[in-house]
Scaffold this active site. Structure first.
Site, short mmCIF file in Angstrom:
data_model
loop_
_atom_site.label_atom_id
_atom_site.label_comp_id
_atom_site.label_asym_id
_atom_site.label_seq_id
_atom_site.Cartn_x
_atom_site.Cartn_y
_atom_site.Cartn_z
CB CYS B 96 84.08 97.27 -42.97
SG CYS B 96 83.59 98.10 -44.50
CG HIS B 194 80.38 93.31 -43.78
ND1 HIS B 194 80.67 94.03 -42.65
CD2 HIS B 194 80.71 94.11 -44.83
CE1 HIS B 194 81.13 95.22 -43.01
NE2 HIS B 194 81.17 95.30 -44.31
#
Lengths: 465, 242
Positions: B96, B194
C-alpha cells in the site's frame, strides 16, 4: 406541537416495531428505525426538536461507549424519578436511536423522559450532533477501528474536531460541557476549553511498549512532532509530552487513581472519593472516570462512592452467563486495542476453555486484517501458564468459530497456539464441557448470533433491554 | 551444523502499520521456522542507518497520511542503500503506502507532485473515491491470490513490460481500469493487498524466503513445507468472495 407527518410516521414506526418484535421475533433494535429513517430522513432531528429534554448527553469514541453510557444511566437513575431515554442495546447509529424511541414512546406519543443519554457512533457524529443538540458531550478515545467504514483514525479526528468547533461556535449562548480524555493525545486536541479526565494506574497492560502494532500514534496530529511518554495506560493513552516543550497532556479536572488491589479513588478539584466497583481492566477505569466526571454534576460525593456497586455489565461486555453448570464470560472484541485489553482480562476470568468467534459482516468490519494487529502476548502467556499447549493434554482448550474461523485459527497458529475448529455450534460445544469456566471473545454480529442461540434454547430471555 | 538464519529489515514498524500488515512479518517468521530457518527481525526507524549488506529481506507496510509524509522524507536518506538492495536481487515486500512511496511520484488531489524514491517504475494519482473490498487475483507464478484493498491512490505502470503481481478477477487493483494489481520488480513484490497478504498466500511468502535463502545459502536446498492451515483460511475467504 408535533407535525401531522411526524405523528403519522411515529405511529407507522411503532407498528413496524411491534411487528418486528412480536411477529418476526427480532430484537427491534435496528429495523424499525431503518425503515422510518428511509421514508423520513429528518425524523431524528424532529424527534429531538419536539421532545423537550432538559439534558441531552452524548457519548462517543472508539471503545467503551456502551459501558460508559450504561454507567451514566445507572447513576442518573438513582436521582431521577423519570425514566432516562437511552439506546440501551448499544445500537448507536441513527436507526438504533429511532428504534429505541419507537419502543419507548407511548401510543399517545408521550415519552416521559427528561434526560437523554445516547451513545453515538464516531462515524455518525457529524450528522447527529446538530440533530441531537447535546448540552454534554463525552469523547472517550480514538483508536484505529474498521478502516473500511470509518477511514483512517486521523481523519476521524479531523472530522470530530471540525464538527465540535462548528457546533460550539453556533451555540455561543448555550452552555455546552465537553468532557475529553486527557490521556489520549488525539482526543485532548479536540478542544482546549473542555473538562479533562484521565486515569492513573499501576496495573500495566502487557507488552504495550514492545509491540508496534497496537500503537496508533507516535506523532502529535497538530504539530506533527513526535510524542514522548512518561507512562502508558492503554495503547497510545498515557502521560505524554512533546520534546520541544510546546505541548503536553492537559491538566486533568477528574482523575481515577487505581493502585494495585486497592479500590479506585476518584479525585476532583474538591473531593477524593473511594469507588466501589466490580468492573475490571484498565479500559473500564476510563469508562468509569468518564461517567463519574459527568455524574459529579448530578450526584453528591457520598452517592458517587457507591453508584456502581450494583452495576451490571452491558451486553457482551464482560457479561457473565450460566449455562447448566458452566459459566460463560462474554467479551465483545471489535478492534486491535479493544481485543488486547480484553485478552488482558484472562488473568481475572481464569477460564478452562477459550472460544474465539470471528465474523466479518458490515458491523464487524468486512476486512479481517485487524486480527493481525492484535498483540496476543497475554493469550500466549495464559496458555503457557495453564499448560494448554502441552501435547500430552488431549483436551482442547482453545476453539475458533464464525464466518472467518479459519482466519482466526491461522492467526492463533502463527503465534503457536493450538486450537480446534467448532463445526456444529458454540452452544453444543459448551454443553460438552462440565463445570467449566469459559471465556468467549466475539465480534459484534457473532455476539448477536450467540445471543440468538441462547434465546432459542431458552437460556436467556428475549429482550436485551 | 550452523543455525540457518535470515535477516529481515522491517521498515518503520510503528509509523507504517495501519492495516494489519504486521501479519506479513509473522508469516515470514513462521514459514522460515518450519524449515529450520531463524528469521531475525530488525526494526528500521526514522534516522536509523540502513546498510543493505546486513539484511536479506525487506518489508514495509502502509500508514496514515501524517505518518507517510514523515516517512517519505526519511526514506530519501536511505535511497542509495535500498537501490543496492533491490538491484542486488534481494527480495522485498511493499504494501500500500510503501508501494506508492517507492514509485516515481504521487500526485495529490490538488495536483501537487510529491516525489517518490523512483525505485519502482510506477506513478500514483490520488482519487476522491476509495477502492475498498475483497480482491482476487490470478497469477501464473502464485495461482490465486486473495486480499483486501483500501486505497484512494490509483497506480499506473510507466513501462508496458512491467509485470503485475496478478490480474484482477475481483476488486479494483492498481487503478480499477487496466486489470493489473501490484508489481513484481526484480525480486521485490509491491501490492495494495492487506488481509494480511502473506498469511493467506503462502506461495508468496515462500517465494520471498526462497529468494533470500538462495542468495545467502547458494549451496543448500530450500525445503518444501506444507500449508494446510493457510489453505483452510484461503478456501473460506475465496468462498466468501464469490
Amino acid at each position: 406541537m408535533r407535525s401531522i407527518r411526524f405523528r403519522i410516521i411515529t405511529y407507522f414506526g411503532k407498528i413496524i416495531y411491534f411487528v418486528s418484535v412480536k411477529v418476526l421475533r427480532g430484537s427491534g433494535s435496528a429495523l424499525p428505525g431503518r425503515v422510518v429513517e428511509v421514508i423520513y430522513p429528518k425524523f431524528i432531528k424532529d424527534l429531538f426538536y419536539y421532545q423537550d429534554f432538559q439534558h441531552r448527553i452524548i457519548i462517543t469514541g472508539t471503545n467503551g461507549k456502551t459501558t460508559t453510557t450504561k454507567l451514566i444511566v445507572h447513576g442518573l437513575n438513582k436521582v431521577s424519578k423519570k425514566p432516562i431515554f437511552t439506546n440501551r442495546t448499544g445500537s448507536n447509529l441513527p436507526r438504533g436511536i429511532i428504534s429505541q424511541y419507537l419502543a419507548d414512546v407511548s401510543w399517545g406519543l408521550k415519552l416521559g423522559s427528561q434526560v437523554a443519554v445516547l451513545e453515538v457512533d464516531e462515524g455518525m457524529i457529524e450528522s447527529l450532533i446538530g440533530a441531537i443538540n447535546p448540552d454534554n458531550i463525552i469523547i472517550l478515545n480514538i483508536f484505529r477501528d474498521q478502516l473500511d467504514r470509518f477511514g483512517e483514525s486521523n481523519n476521524v479526528f479531523i472530522r470530530i474536531k471540525q464538527k465540535i468547533t462548528e457546533y460550539l461556535n453556533c451555540n455561543p449562548s448555550q452552555k455546552v460541557k465537553i468532557y475529553l480524555n486527557a490521556d489520549d493525545p488525539i482526543v485532548s486536541r479536540i478542544n482546549d476549553n473542555a473538562l479533562f479526565f484521565g486515569v492513573d494506574t499501576t496495573i500495566k497492560t502487557q507488552h504495550i511498549t514492545t509491540e508496534p502494532s497496537s500503537l496508533d500514534y507516535d506523532y502529535d496530529l497538530i504539530s506533527r512532532e513526535p510524542l514522548l511518554y512518561n507512562s502508558y495506560t492503554i495503547a497510545h493513552l498515557g502521560d505524554y509530552y512533546l520534546s520541544s516543550g510546546s505541548w503536553k497532556r492537559p491538566k486533568r479536572d477528574f482523575v481515577l487513581v487505581h493502585l494495585e488491589k486497592n479500590k479506585p479513588i476518584f479525585n476532583t478539584k474538591e473531593e477524593s472519593i473511594k469507588i466501589d466497583s466490580k468492573l475490571q481492566g484498565n479500559y473500564n477505569l476510563y469508562n468509569q472516570v468518564a461517567a463519574l466526571s459527568l455524574l459529579s454534576d448530578f450526584l453528591k460525593p457520598s452517592q458517587l462512592s457507591t453508584v456502581f456497586e450494583d452495576f451490571q455489565s452491558a451486553f457482551g461486555r464482560q457479561e457473565k452467563i450460566e449455562i447448566g453448570d458452566n459459566t460463560i464470560n462474554l467479551n465483545l472484541v471489535k478492534n486491535p486495542v479493544g481485543m488486547v485489553e480484553c485478552l488482558n482480562l484472562l488473568q481475572f476470568q481464569n477460564p478452562d476453555f477459550i472460544i474465539f468467534i470471528l465474523n466479518n459482516r458490515y458491523a464487524d468490519s468486512e476486512d479481517v486484517s485487524w486480527i493481525w494487529d492484535v498483540d496476543l502476548s497475554s493469550l500466549i502467556n495464559y496458555c503457557q501458564k495453564k499448560n494448554f499447549n502441552n501435547s500430552k493434554n488431549l483436551k482442547n482448550n482453545v476453539y475458533v468459530f464464525g464466518d472467518r474461523k479459519y482466519d482466526m485459527g491461522l492467526r492463533l497458529y502463527y503465534s503457536g497456539i493450538q486450537y480446534s475448529v467448532i463445526t456444529n455450534s458454540v452452544l453444543s460445544t459448551i454443553n460438552n464441557f462440565q463445570n467449566a469456566n469459559i471465556s468467549i471473545f466475539a465480534t459484534y454480529t457473532a455476539m448477536l448470533d450467540f445471543r440468538e442461540e441462547l434465546v432459542n434454547n431458552k437460556i436467556v430471555q428475549k429482550k436485551l433491554v | 551444523m550452523k543455525q540457518l538464519e535470515l535477516s529481515l529489515a522491517y521498515f518503520y514498524p510503528t509509523l507504517m502499520n495501519t492495516y494489519g500488515d504486521y501479519g506479513n512479518v509473522l508469516a515470514l517468521i513462521h514459514r522460515a521456522r518450519i524449515r529450520g530457518i531463524s528469521l531475525k527481525v530488525h526494526h528500521i526507524n526514522i534516522a536509523d542507518n540502513f546498510d543493505s549488506n546486513s539484511y536479506d529481506l525487506l518489508f514495509m507496510g502502509g500508514g496514515q497520511d501524517v505518518s507517510q509524509s514523515i516517512v517519505a522524507k526519511d526514506l530519501m536518506s536511505k535511497k542509495n542503500e535500498i537501490k543496492k538492495f533491490i538491484f542486488g536481487n534481494k527480495p522485498g515486500l511493499l504494501i500500500c503506502g510503501a508501494y506508492q512511496l517507492f514509485g516515481k511520484e504521487f500526485v495529490t488531489l490538488q495536483k501537487e507532485i510529491i516525489p517518490g524514491l523512483e525505485l519502482l517504475p510506477i506513478v500514483t494519482i490520488a482519487h476522491a473515491e476509495r477502492l475498498i473490498g475483497d480482491v482476487l487475483l490470478t497469477s501464473q507464478r502464485f495461482g490465486q491470490i486473495i486480499g483486501f484493498e483500501n486505497h484512494s491512490g490509483k497506480t499506473y505502470f510507466l513501462d508496458k513490460d512491467n509485470h503485475p503481481l496478478g490480474r484482477v478477477m475481483v476488486g479494483g487493483g492498481n487503478n480499477a481500469s487496466d486489470g493489473n494489481e501490484g508489481i513484481i520488480y526484480h525480486n521485490v513484490i509491491a501490492s495494495y493487498l492487506h488481509g494480511s497478504l502473506l498469511p493467506k498466500n503462502p506461495k508468496i511468502t515462500d517465494f520471498l524466503l526462497e529468494q533470500a535463502f538462495i542468495l545467502k545459502y547458494p549451496k543448500q536446498i530450500f525445503l518444501k513445507a506444507d500449508s494446510k492451515i493457510e489453505d483452510e483460511a484461503r478456501l473460506q475467504a475465496i468462498k466468501k468472495i464469490f
